[in-house]
Design an enzyme around this catalytic site. Sequence first.
Site, short mmCIF file in Angstrom:
data_model
loop_
_atom_site.label_atom_id
_atom_site.label_comp_id
_atom_site.label_asym_id
_atom_site.label_seq_id
_atom_site.Cartn_x
_atom_site.Cartn_y
_atom_site.Cartn_z
N ASP A 298 59.53 16.73 -100.59
CA ASP A 298 60.62 17.69 -100.78
C ASP A 298 60.96 18.48 -99.51
O ASP A 298 61.44 19.60 -99.57
CB ASP A 298 60.24 18.67 -101.90
N HIS B 28 52.04 29.01 -95.95
CA HIS B 28 53.19 28.71 -95.09
C HIS B 28 54.54 28.76 -95.79
O HIS B 28 55.57 28.52 -95.15
CB HIS B 28 53.03 27.33 -94.46
N HIS C 16 49.05 28.05 -89.99
CA HIS C 16 50.23 27.18 -89.82
C HIS C 16 50.99 27.64 -88.57
O HIS C 16 51.16 28.85 -88.36
CB HIS C 16 51.10 27.29 -91.07
N GLU D 143 62.61 23.75 -100.93
CA GLU D 143 62.11 22.46 -101.40
C GLU D 143 62.66 22.05 -102.77
O GLU D 143 62.87 20.86 -103.03
CB GLU D 143 60.57 22.47 -101.45
N ARG E 61 58.14 29.46 -97.15
CA ARG E 61 59.22 30.32 -96.64
C ARG E 61 59.50 31.50 -97.55
O ARG E 61 59.82 32.59 -97.08
CB ARG E 61 60.49 29.48 -96.45
N GLU F 207 56.66 10.72 -104.99
CA GLU F 207 56.39 12.07 -105.51
C GLU F 207 57.69 12.67 -106.09
O GLU F 207 58.13 13.77 -105.75
CB GLU F 207 55.80 13.00 -104.45
C1 UD1 Z 1 57.74 22.31 -93.57
C2 UD1 Z 1 58.50 22.00 -94.86
C3 UD1 Z 1 57.69 22.41 -96.08
C4 UD1 Z 1 56.30 21.80 -96.03
C5 UD1 Z 1 55.64 22.16 -94.70
C6 UD1 Z 1 54.31 21.46 -94.59
C7 UD1 Z 1 60.94 22.17 -94.86
C8 UD1 Z 1 62.11 23.06 -94.95
N1 UD1 Z 1 59.73 22.76 -94.88
O1 UD1 Z 1 57.62 23.73 -93.44
O2 UD1 Z 1 58.36 21.96 -97.26
O3 UD1 Z 1 55.56 22.32 -97.10
O4 UD1 Z 1 56.47 21.71 -93.62
O5 UD1 Z 1 53.53 22.03 -93.58
O6 UD1 Z 1 61.09 20.98 -94.78
N2 UD1 Z 1 55.55 23.81 -85.80
C9 UD1 Z 1 54.86 23.45 -84.66
N3 UD1 Z 1 54.15 22.28 -84.66
C10 UD1 Z 1 54.11 21.45 -85.72
C11 UD1 Z 1 54.80 21.83 -86.89
C12 UD1 Z 1 55.52 23.01 -86.91
O7 UD1 Z 1 54.87 24.17 -83.67
O8 UD1 Z 1 53.46 20.39 -85.66
C13 UD1 Z 1 56.33 25.08 -85.81
C14 UD1 Z 1 57.63 24.97 -85.00
O9 UD1 Z 1 57.91 26.19 -84.40
C15 UD1 Z 1 58.65 24.67 -86.11
C16 UD1 Z 1 58.11 25.58 -87.21
O10 UD1 Z 1 56.69 25.43 -87.13
O11 UD1 Z 1 59.98 24.98 -85.74
C17 UD1 Z 1 58.62 25.30 -88.58
O12 UD1 Z 1 58.50 23.92 -88.93
P1 UD1 Z 1 59.38 23.36 -90.17
O13 UD1 Z 1 59.03 21.92 -90.38
O14 UD1 Z 1 60.81 23.71 -90.00
O15 UD1 Z 1 58.89 24.22 -91.39
P2 UD1 Z 1 57.45 24.40 -92.01
O16 UD1 Z 1 57.28 25.85 -92.24
O17 UD1 Z 1 56.44 23.68 -91.19
N1 UDP Z 2 46.00 20.17 -94.28
C1 UDP Z 2 45.44 19.78 -93.06
N2 UDP Z 2 45.05 20.77 -92.19
C2 UDP Z 2 45.20 22.10 -92.45
C3 UDP Z 2 45.80 22.48 -93.68
C4 UDP Z 2 46.19 21.49 -94.56
O1 UDP Z 2 45.27 18.59 -92.79
O2 UDP Z 2 44.82 22.92 -91.60
C5 UDP Z 2 46.45 19.12 -95.20
C6 UDP Z 2 45.95 19.22 -96.64
O3 UDP Z 2 44.80 18.43 -96.81
C7 UDP Z 2 47.13 18.69 -97.46
C8 UDP Z 2 48.31 18.90 -96.59
O4 UDP Z 2 47.85 19.23 -95.29
O5 UDP Z 2 47.02 17.31 -97.73
C9 UDP Z 2 49.17 20.01 -97.13
O6 UDP Z 2 50.13 20.35 -96.19
P1 UDP Z 2 50.89 21.73 -96.23
O7 UDP Z 2 50.10 22.74 -96.97
O8 UDP Z 2 51.27 22.02 -94.82
O9 UDP Z 2 52.23 21.34 -97.00
P2 UDP Z 2 52.61 21.24 -98.56
O10 UDP Z 2 51.63 20.34 -99.23
O11 UDP Z 2 52.62 22.62 -99.10
O12 UDP Z 2 54.00 20.67 -98.51
#
Ligand code: UD1
Ligand code: UDP
Length: 370
Positions: free
Chosen positions: A99, A207, A240, A135, A209, A121
């Site tokens: 999602d 994490h 995160h 999401e 939003r 999923e």
């Molecule tokens: C995203 C997804 C969320 C999911 C989550 C899993 C959307 C809108 N959100 O949220 O559904 O649950 O990922 O973790 O699709 N960043 C880094 N390095 C990384 C990843 C992220 O620096 O490897 C930082 C960057 O500044 C980036 C910010 O995190 O711009 C936000 O990343 P983004 O994918 O937009 O949103 P998440 O909060 O990670």
């Molecule tokens: N996870 C990980 N390292 C971390 C935190 C979570 O590998 O420090 C894994 C966890 O096992 C799970 C997945 O990341 O499978 C969940 O991701 P996240 O919570 O970022 O996203 P969501 O599931 O809420 O979309």
Amino acid sequence: MSLQKNILVVVGTRPEAIKMAPVVLALRDQSWAKVTVLATAQHRQMLDQVLEAFSIRADIDLDIMRPNQSLAQLTARILAAMDDVLSDRTFDVALVQGDTTTVMAVALACFYRRIPVGHVEAGLRTGDMGNPFPEEMNRIVAGNLARWHFAPTESSRENLLREGFDDASIHVTGNTVIDALMQVASRDPKLDIALPEGKRLILVTAHRRENFGAPFREICQAVLDIVQCHADVHVLYPVHPNPNVKSVAEEMLGRHASITLCPPLDYVPFIAALQRAYLILSDSGGVQEEAPALGKPVLVLRNETERPEAVAAEVVRLVGPRREAIVQAANELLTDPHVYRQMARGVSPYGDGRAAGRIVDILRQDLAGA
Ligand code: UD1
Ligand code: UDP
């Protein structure tokens, strides 16, 4: 003429890579399938470490991530980059998972190019567009564009039936997250972070939003309350990298002797942390699925969940991002062994570790006719 079917498997973020890895590995064993893995790289570092853990290399990498990206910019970049890819190459099916913005935008790009989409999923719903944000919208859009709905549970199937999707397009497969968990658990994962001996470990992740701002501050305050009340507790919190999360976590929890903040753990050590934890506080989707299978109680830091099965089984409790409710539930689990045992029963409502095989079987029947 090749009888192989071209299958595009798309990943963007950490959880998509974890949940798609078993599907990629299962498809690669199939002679009828030619698999192309595409990473939007909505996440960069967090995505790369998962692909590495499963020895998967992206064949196409869109390298989309920018620091603190906005949802609209992210969507626009993915749509444009995907369209470039799909104007050059065609696929018999594109598989997307979950999602995220990647899922929604890639499904839309495929729709415009008339490429059938399989949604892994499928059917998770809260019924509330603001929770989780964005999401709930992403999965509704992806669902409406999908030809195959791979629903993890019976209740996700019922959600789709209620929305009018054809029963024949919905397949209950279990969640591939349990396939990934079982593969990694069998490697005897290790947590290479020094933690104090003899203390009960609380693992925290956050994490979402919709929790940014005041709710996230309440979560941090609850963590401080818990360590202040329980001298035998240590908190491990892999933070995160989203700047909205990182800055507050470091400011509020960065200097406490009973709290270890660290960068996101790689997937394999994170499973070791789950195995070692006494209790988990999380707003994560994936963690709500993994922890029950490992017999670890989770307090969910959200007002609603699209994963009601573990709540119904009473192994996960929805406490919201509210200081008082979090502290009260944690206190109960830390002081009442009966309550703890009830929640640490070890049930796996989301899968049996064979979901990827079921998805591949369905695709083989429908695409290769075998
Ligand atoms: C995203 C997804 C969320 C999911 C989550 C899993 C959307 C809108 N959100 O949220 O559904 O649950 O990922 O973790 O699709 N960043 C880094 N390095 C990384 C990843 C992220 O620096 O490897 C930082 C960057 O500044 C980036 C910010 O995190 O711009 C936000 O990343 P983004 O994918 O937009 O949103 P998440 O909060 O990670
Ligand atoms: N996870 C990980 N390292 C971390 C935190 C979570 O590998 O420090 C894994 C966890 O096992 C799970 C997945 O990341 O499978 C969940 O991701 P996240 O919570 O970022 O996203 P969501 O599931 O809420 O979309």
